[in-house]
Design a protein around this motif. Sequence first.
Motif, short mmCIF file in Angstrom:
data_model
loop_
_atom_site.label_atom_id
_atom_site.label_comp_id
_atom_site.label_asym_id
_atom_site.label_seq_id
_atom_site.Cartn_x
_atom_site.Cartn_y
_atom_site.Cartn_z
N GLY A 1 -15.22 87.39 88.62
CA GLY A 1 -16.47 86.64 88.63
C GLY A 1 -17.55 87.34 87.83
N TRP A 2 -18.79 87.09 88.20
CA TRP A 2 -19.93 87.68 87.48
C TRP A 2 -20.09 89.15 87.86
N ILE A 3 -20.25 89.99 86.83
CA ILE A 3 -20.46 91.43 87.03
C ILE A 3 -21.67 91.85 86.21
N GLY A 4 -22.56 92.63 86.84
CA GLY A 4 -23.76 93.09 86.17
C GLY A 4 -23.52 94.33 85.33
N VAL B 1 -53.77 74.94 86.15
CA VAL B 1 -52.56 75.67 85.79
C VAL B 1 -51.40 75.16 86.65
N VAL B 2 -50.26 74.98 86.02
CA VAL B 2 -49.03 74.63 86.73
C VAL B 2 -48.01 75.73 86.46
N GLN B 3 -47.38 76.23 87.53
CA GLN B 3 -46.41 77.31 87.38
C GLN B 3 -45.11 76.98 88.11
N SER B 4 -44.01 77.55 87.59
CA SER B 4 -42.70 77.48 88.21
C SER B 4 -42.22 78.91 88.45
N HIS B 5 -41.90 79.24 89.70
CA HIS B 5 -41.55 80.61 90.06
C HIS B 5 -40.08 80.76 90.42
N ARG B 6 -39.48 81.84 89.96
CA ARG B 6 -38.21 82.34 90.46
C ARG B 6 -38.50 83.74 91.00
N LEU B 7 -39.12 83.79 92.14
CA LEU B 7 -39.63 85.04 92.69
C LEU B 7 -39.05 85.38 94.06
N VAL B 8 -38.06 84.63 94.48
CA VAL B 8 -37.38 84.93 95.75
C VAL B 8 -36.02 85.53 95.43
N PRO B 9 -35.70 86.72 95.95
CA PRO B 9 -34.42 87.36 95.64
C PRO B 9 -33.22 86.47 95.94
N SER B 10 -32.20 86.62 95.12
CA SER B 10 -30.97 85.84 95.25
C SER B 10 -30.30 86.09 96.60
N ALA B 11 -29.59 85.06 97.07
CA ALA B 11 -28.82 85.19 98.30
C ALA B 11 -27.36 85.48 97.94
N PHE B 12 -26.93 86.71 98.18
CA PHE B 12 -25.53 87.09 97.98
C PHE B 12 -25.24 88.31 98.83
N ALA C 1 -20.94 97.61 93.31
CA ALA C 1 -20.41 98.03 92.00
C ALA C 1 -20.64 96.95 90.94
N GLY C 2 -21.75 96.25 91.06
CA GLY C 2 -22.13 95.27 90.05
C GLY C 2 -21.57 93.88 90.26
N VAL C 3 -20.66 93.68 91.21
CA VAL C 3 -20.03 92.38 91.42
C VAL C 3 -20.98 91.46 92.20
N LEU C 4 -21.19 90.26 91.70
CA LEU C 4 -22.06 89.28 92.35
C LEU C 4 -21.23 88.49 93.36
N ARG C 5 -20.97 89.10 94.48
CA ARG C 5 -20.09 88.51 95.49
C ARG C 5 -20.88 87.69 96.50
N GLY C 6 -20.37 86.49 96.81
CA GLY C 6 -21.01 85.66 97.82
C GLY C 6 -22.20 84.87 97.32
N HIS C 7 -22.35 84.75 96.01
CA HIS C 7 -23.48 84.00 95.43
C HIS C 7 -23.04 82.56 95.17
N ARG C 8 -23.77 81.59 95.70
CA ARG C 8 -23.40 80.19 95.55
C ARG C 8 -24.09 79.58 94.34
#
Length: 268
Positions: free
Chosen positions: A214-217, A20-31, A86-93
């Motif tokens: 910018g990006w808002i959730g 099996v080969v897997q690709s993970h996005r399992l580390v929380p975002s840095a922002f 408040a949903g704003v994705l601030r500081g995300h690179r």
Amino acid sequence: MLLSVDHVTTYRYDRPVRGVVQSHRLVPSAFDGQKLRDWSVTVSDGVQGGAFRDGAGDRVQGWTVRGPVSEITVRVAGTVETVDLAGVLRGHRESVPAEVYLCDTLATQADAALAALAEQARDEAGDLAQAHRLSALVSDAIAYVPGATHARTTAAEALAQGQGVCQDHTQALIACARHLGLPARYVSGYLFASGEGAPEAAHAWAEIFVGGLGWIGFDASNRCCPDDRYIRLGSGFDAVDAAPIRGTARGGGAESLDVAVAVRQVQQ
């Protein structure tokens, strides 16, 4: 808020596979809205491969499991400190331009019904007002009913039946936003929630790009913007593209999947 996560995904095969080969996005975002205290990802009998941060700012980690193997367990555990922005994705690179997320996928393509729903928000003054209106329209149009849809249900199909889960709310909101020319993307993550009728801890919501902010959730399932109860993992064009775990097994046989997620508040 300090939140702990225990997320276990178990893959079972009706006959052993060669690997099996897997690709993970399992580390929380840095922002600015979240900070890792501790975090670990383990794969039973797995060999950790290369890792990189993609253009959307998500950390991608490769894993391989040599066969023959009939069961694999992926376990995520850790603690995250969150802040309400408040949903704003601030500081995300990230390096991908927002306009990329105007591209449709099969799951998020707007049919006539989705287009008509989106048009109800066109007269709102400004992108931010339109985004809030779209989220409310999707919440009203698709009732939250666990089990009403499946992993491959499209936004158009969910709207047609008027029922769905967070994946369906998110993809429908994305379809409507893109119809109005607003870049939108799918976000996977976790949610600390309690009480009767609360959504599952593994959660999804949309991000819409608003000029000047910018990006808002926007979480149409809960009629709110993400706050300190949310942990953001990663994003993509739709649910498949943003999946925390993607992979392939070598060899025949049917695969079954069990997922258990618990998110708890930790005493600081």
